[in-house]
Design a protein around this motif. Structure first.
Motif, PDB file in Angstrom:
ATOM      1  N   ARG A 147       0.369 -50.653 -61.016  1.00 49.25           N
ATOM      2  CA  ARG A 147      -0.948 -51.105 -61.477  1.00 49.25           C
ATOM      3  C   ARG A 147      -2.038 -50.700 -60.504  1.00 49.25           C
ATOM      4  O   ARG A 147      -3.104 -50.243 -60.912  1.00 49.25           O
ATOM      5  CB  ARG A 147      -0.965 -52.633 -61.572  1.00 49.25           C
ATOM      6  CG  ARG A 147      -0.412 -53.236 -62.815  1.00 49.25           C
ATOM      7  CD  ARG A 147      -0.774 -54.706 -62.871  1.00 49.25           C
ATOM      8  NE  ARG A 147      -0.379 -55.448 -61.695  1.00 49.25           N
ATOM      9  CZ  ARG A 147      -1.152 -56.337 -61.094  1.00 49.25           C
ATOM     10  NH1 ARG A 147      -2.359 -56.588 -61.558  1.00 49.25           N
ATOM     11  NH2 ARG A 147      -0.722 -56.977 -60.046  1.00 49.25           N
ATOM     12  N   PHE A 164      -5.230 -46.856 -69.265  1.00 54.37           N
ATOM     13  CA  PHE A 164      -4.551 -47.853 -70.079  1.00 54.37           C
ATOM     14  C   PHE A 164      -3.182 -47.349 -70.498  1.00 54.37           C
ATOM     15  O   PHE A 164      -2.191 -48.077 -70.420  1.00 54.37           O
ATOM     16  CB  PHE A 164      -5.375 -48.187 -71.318  1.00 54.37           C
ATOM     17  CG  PHE A 164      -4.617 -48.999 -72.321  1.00 54.37           C
ATOM     18  CD1 PHE A 164      -3.912 -48.398 -73.349  1.00 54.37           C
ATOM     19  CD2 PHE A 164      -4.565 -50.368 -72.196  1.00 54.37           C
ATOM     20  CE1 PHE A 164      -3.185 -49.153 -74.250  1.00 54.37           C
ATOM     21  CE2 PHE A 164      -3.844 -51.141 -73.090  1.00 54.37           C
ATOM     22  CZ  PHE A 164      -3.153 -50.530 -74.116  1.00 54.37           C
ATOM     23  N   ALA A 165      -3.118 -46.102 -70.971  1.00 55.39           N
ATOM     24  CA  ALA A 165      -1.841 -45.568 -71.442  1.00 55.39           C
ATOM     25  C   ALA A 165      -0.814 -45.594 -70.326  1.00 55.39           C
ATOM     26  O   ALA A 165       0.341 -45.975 -70.545  1.00 55.39           O
ATOM     27  CB  ALA A 165      -2.033 -44.142 -71.967  1.00 55.39           C
ATOM     28  N   ALA A 167      -0.774 -47.565 -67.650  1.00 51.97           N
ATOM     29  CA  ALA A 167      -0.391 -48.943 -67.327  1.00 51.97           C
ATOM     30  C   ALA A 167       0.449 -49.557 -68.434  1.00 51.97           C
ATOM     31  O   ALA A 167       1.386 -50.308 -68.170  1.00 51.97           O
ATOM     32  CB  ALA A 167      -1.650 -49.780 -67.082  1.00 51.97           C
ATOM     33  N   ALA A 168       0.137 -49.240 -69.686  1.00 52.10           N
ATOM     34  CA  ALA A 168       0.879 -49.840 -70.798  1.00 52.10           C
ATOM     35  C   ALA A 168       2.319 -49.359 -70.818  1.00 52.10           C
ATOM     36  O   ALA A 168       3.212 -50.100 -71.228  1.00 52.10           O
ATOM     37  CB  ALA A 168       0.195 -49.509 -72.122  1.00 52.10           C
ATOM     38  N   THR A 169       2.542 -48.105 -70.371  1.00 57.21           N
ATOM     39  CA  THR A 169       3.910 -47.593 -70.361  1.00 57.21           C
ATOM     40  C   THR A 169       4.799 -48.492 -69.512  1.00 57.21           C
ATOM     41  O   THR A 169       5.962 -48.706 -69.837  1.00 57.21           O
ATOM     42  CB  THR A 169       3.938 -46.182 -69.795  1.00 57.21           C
ATOM     43  OG1 THR A 169       2.914 -45.421 -70.422  1.00 57.21           O
ATOM     44  CG2 THR A 169       5.273 -45.532 -70.018  1.00 57.21           C
ATOM     45  N   LEU A 170       4.227 -49.013 -68.439  1.00 52.60           N
ATOM     46  CA  LEU A 170       5.030 -49.788 -67.509  1.00 52.60           C
ATOM     47  C   LEU A 170       5.498 -51.095 -68.108  1.00 52.60           C
ATOM     48  O   LEU A 170       6.500 -51.644 -67.690  1.00 52.60           O
ATOM     49  CB  LEU A 170       4.229 -50.038 -66.233  1.00 52.60           C
ATOM     50  CG  LEU A 170       3.803 -48.735 -65.569  1.00 52.60           C
ATOM     51  CD1 LEU A 170       2.793 -49.001 -64.483  1.00 52.60           C
ATOM     52  CD2 LEU A 170       5.008 -48.034 -65.000  1.00 52.60           C
TER      53      LEU A 170
END
Lengths: 277, 355, 265
Positions: A147, A164-165, A167-170
């Motif tokens: 993050r 965002f993409a 961070a969202a993968t994580l």
């Protein structure tokens, strides 16, 4: 609501609260800017591969990786993780290369297989490089919250959408893993994983593919609408809640590392820099 | 808009420079290690250098735009919200399937690109390429140390990017459309064309790498035969699986299968050509999967390291990619039209909705 | 003032008009309930009222959607986010997935709007306080109950301070405890002066807080009036909407010839 006559300002308590939202940094190495740590890891890894041999990777470990590991007090854990990662492939490399590489000095023979000195040397070099890779990456992984890295990249100009993409993968990966593991267990209970012909096993993939993938994909529509309602994709810079500090010394270090790496690579490829053993 | 043309121009020049320099410096397909530099001379491979040149060119474009505007808007503008939401899911699909299927189900396939193909087909070549790239990088760098991490994935990021790029191009030209109930003459004609293309691919792109050092009943040394038989067994198994899937679709007289098989085969051949030098150079010919035994088998049969890696790749990659293209094709048909149509390339990929 | 004038709507690729001839207005601070059987078009109406249809979903819109007299046609969803909010029913898909605390999750909307940090913090605190979830500001959004997650979702939209807020069946996927939490939250919302359009199956919720109720059937408005007018109208049951308990009890008593002793509950 009535419009405010004066713009609010951040109180010291608010500032402290926002700072507390950033990930914890228990050591000076942790406190380094994520980009610095990333560049250290990348340069270490690539330099090990470019320079080859044994001396260079060892020097990289001692100069670039170990100081950081000691400063971050993660040395023992790092070595353990690195061994765990590099051990399986090291075995594969050893098995394949030792016996199949053309060479002149035969060390020993097992059945029809000849182990050559050249083979052992080649395998050892590859294993050393992989170990350096594991150590460098491991150090980065143990001292940097993903993050934090994404937030820092956005501060440097990465588009909020891509941030965002990333961070969202994580979050998505652990969720999907949970679902996949549950289905895998069910499959195993029905004997669909190891038994049967190849065609049966291929057909066994679809029930795994189906629920895990389809359920995730059908959520895409709802998720994107929910994001758009929260002004996702609005152009312009965002004032983020917390950021990571950076300073001139780190900037100089980063550029120095990159410059040294580029110089070494060019020198190596052009033959100016001799191959170290 | 002159600044945009400047960026494109600079990017093209940079790409060409990298291509020329790369080919000049590593000017052969020789497979022995150069004793001075330690680099495997055959690590050039035209495809790999081309792929790197394209990537560097693209990075030059992006860097220039960043320096001009402090943002990368001309690229990110192509990514709408649905694409952004889909990408993490696609990356997760890549990693989970790639890690699970290969190990748990013990199938000699990779199956780590289905997410990439979906994004490419639905959103376009650039999002597809980025999905593949990010998936491999995250697989290694972020998940390192976790049970789902793989330290071997990162060098293949460029292969994954190429897969996404091709999937995007194929999607744009409707390769993923289902064409059911095709009339028999057209079906036969389509299959004939597909067979012709596949034959051409195999003859010109694959067989040259098998020209030497691969004999079936060659030396009477028991070792050779053992490995060679194993290699053939694996190969035949994979081909059978592929044929089974393809036949299931042929039963529905769906001409789309022909397109998919051709697309997958092309993608597989190109992927093998790019990844073989990477395997040889980075990992000494070991890919960390069950494919290693194939590489060892080919080496035992007389090939050099990089020849063996090419031979293994050109066997496994086209089959693996074709299977993945078929799976993506089936998935796209299963998903509702309302889902797929709103993606930037959705209607082109899956076909226009009627009524 | 949010108005729909003569609105009709068709999803992309489908021939059927999901909505037709919709005339609906939501005055500032007014609270309007939306009822109707399944497939009546409630969710579609919510998407149209918030501008997501056709801006994000595509499709063909007839008629006009106006905010304060100006049409919202052609505006991107991020432009409309601070003027009309929309809350969906699934608390899980509304969670962004990129935040580690409830505070950051609620602040995401204002941050996306590009507001200054001080403004973001103030709006976030206000939204958390209004919905009574300030005490869970430090919790992980992934580990909340359904009701709490839905409250966080509502707070996330409220933090952008839209004058109008549309809610599409906010309690549909919640257990009774979650429904109770959201019901209280809606009452708190009503007190903030935000205009609300609430689509719901649970008539009790609407009966308690709405000033007006609109009944939708087959994509058209069938009834429009005060809760008493609409819920006591016999047509409401005819179109498949279950009226609140008080109405059903009164009806059952009347069927036995007993006069209901005044409003119940």
């Amino acid at each position: 609501m009535t419009t405010e006559a004066s713009t609010p300002s951040l109180s010291p308590e608010d500032r402290a609260y926002l700072r507390s939202l950033a990930p914890a940094t228990p050591s000076p190495y942790h406190r380094l800017n994520p980009l610095t740590k990333a560049i250290v890891a990348t340069v270490s890894t690539l330099a090990a591969f470019v320079l080859g041999g044994y001396v260079a990777p060892a020097a990289i470990l001692v100069l670039l990786v170990l100081p950081g590991a000691i400063a971050a007090r993660v040395t023992a854990r790092l070595v353990r993780v690195a061994l765990l990662i590099s051990l399986p492939i090291s075995i594969s490399v050893a098995l394949v290369s030792v016996f199949t590489r053309a060479g002149t000095t035969v060390l020993f023979t097992i059945g029809p297989f000849d182990a050559t000195l050249e083979g052992v040397d080649f395998a050892a070099q590859v294993i050393v490089r992989l170990f350096v890779l594991a150590m460098a990456l491991g150090l980065f992984g143990l001292t940097t919250e993903p993050r934090a890295f994404v937030v820092d990249l956005e501060r440097r100009g990465l588009s909020p959408k891509i941030a965002f993409a990333a961070a969202a993968t994580l979050e998505t990966i652990p969720l999907m893993i949970e679902r996949a593991l549950a289905i895998q267990a069910a499959q195993r209970a029905r004997g669909l994983d190891t038994e049967g012909s190849l065609a049966t096993r291929i057909r066994g993939v679809m029930p795994l593919v189906g629920p895990v993938i389809l359920s995730s994909l059908t959520e895409v529509e709802e998720r994107s609408l929910a994001l758009e309602v929260r002004a996702f994709g609005k152009p312009g810079r965002r004032d983020l809640l917390w950021t990571l500090p950076d300073d001139a010394r780190q900037r100089i270090l980063r550029w120095a590392l990159v410059a040294a790496f580029v110089a070494l690579t060019i020198g190596r490829v052009a033959g100016l820099v001799p191959a170290l053993p | 808009m002159s600044s945009a043309w400047l960026r494109v121009g600079v990017a093209a020049v940079v790409a060409i420079v990298v291509l020329v320099v790369g080919l000049a410096m590593f000017g052969s397909f020789d497979t022995t290690a150069n004793p001075d530099t330690g680099l495997v001379a055959g690590s050039n491979s035209f495809m790999l250098v081309l792929a790197i040149a394209l990537l560097v060119g693209f990075l030059a474009y992006a860097l220039l735009e960043y320096l001009q505007t402090r943002r990368l808007d001309s690229i990110t503008r192509q990514f709408d919200t649905r694409t952004i939401v889909l990408m993490p899911i696609a990356i997760a699909i890549n990693i989970v399937l790639g890690q699970t299927v290969g190990t748990a189900l013990k199938i000699p396939l990779y199956l780590d690109s289905i997410g990439t193909i979906l994004v490419g087909a639905l959103a376009g070549p650039i999002p597809g390429a980025l999905t593949g790239l990010l998936a491999n990088l995250i697989w290694t760098f972020v998940l390192a140390g976790t049970p789902f991490g793989s330290p071997y994935a990162w060098p293949y990021a460029i292969v994954a990017a190429e897969i996404g790029l091709l999937a995007g191009v194929f999607g744009y030209y409707g390769f993923f459309r289902s064409r059911p109930n095709t009339a028999i003459p057209q079906l036969a004609g389509g299959l004939a064309v597909a067979a012709l293309i596949l034959f051409g691919l195999v003859f010109y792109g694959v067989l040259p790498f098998y020209a030497k050092g691969f004999t079936f009943f060659g030396d009477t040394s028991g070792v050779d035969q053992f490995f060679v038989v194993i290699a053939y067994a694996i190969a035949i198994g994979l081909v059978l699986a592929l044929a089974a899937l393809a036949i299931q679709l042929f039963v529905k007289r769906d001409l789309g299968v022909a397109f998919i098989v051709v697309g997958g085969a092309i993608c597989g051949v190109i992927s093998a050509l790019i990844s073989a030098p990477i395997s040889a150079f980075v990992f000494g010919g070991v890919t960390g999967s069950g494919a290693d035994i194939l590489v060892a088998a080919f080496q035992q049969a007389g090939s050099s390291l990089i020849e063996a890696v090419f031979q293994q790749g050109l066997l496994q990659d086209p089959i693996d990619k074709t299977i993945e293209f078929i799976v993506a094709f089936l998935l796209l048909q299963t998903l509702s039209r309302r889902f797929t149509a709103r993606f930037p390339q959705g209607e082109r990929a899956v076909g226009v909705i009627s009524a | 003032m949010l108005e729909l004038r003569g609105v009709s709507y068709r999803y992309p690729g489908y021939a059927r008009q999901v909505l037709s001839g919709i005339d609906l207005s939501l005055a500032d601070g007014e609270i309007v309930g939306l009822v109707g059987p399944n497939e009546a078009g409630k969710s579609t109406l919510c998407l149209v009222a918030s501008g997501l249809a056709p801006a994000s979903v595509g499709g063909t819109l007839g008629g006009e959607v106006l905010i304060d007299g100006r049409s919202i046609a052609g505006q991107a969803p991020f432009e409309l986010a601070s003027r009309v909010g929309l809350v969906f029913q699934n608390p899980n898909t509304q969670r962004s997935g990129v935040t580690a605390t409830v505070f950051e999750e609620v602040a995401l909307g204002p941050v996306n709007l590009g507001l200054e940090l001080a403004e973001t913090v103030e709006r976030t605190r206000w939204a958390l306080a209004t919905l009574g979830i300030a005490d869970i500001a430090g919790r992980d959004p992934m580990r909340l109950s359904g009701g709490q997650a839905q409250l966080v979702a509502i707070a996330s939209i409220l933090a952008m301070r839209p004058p109008h807020l549309v809610l599409d069946e906010p309690t549909a996927q919640l257990d009774p405890e979650g429904t109770r939490l959201v019901g209280e939250a809606l009452r708190a919302l009503a007190r903030t002066g935000t205009g609300l359009l609430i689509a719901e199956h649970k008539a009790e919720l609407l009966d308690a807080i709405c000033q007006r109720v609109v009944a939708l059937d087959g994509g058209q408005i069938v009834l429009d009036g005060t809760p008493a007018d609409v819920f006591e109208d016999p047509r409401i049951a005819a179109i498949g909407v279950e009226p609140p308990a008080r109405v059903r009890i009164a009806g059952a008593l009347a069927a036995r010839g007993v006069a209901a002793p005044g409003p119940i509950g």
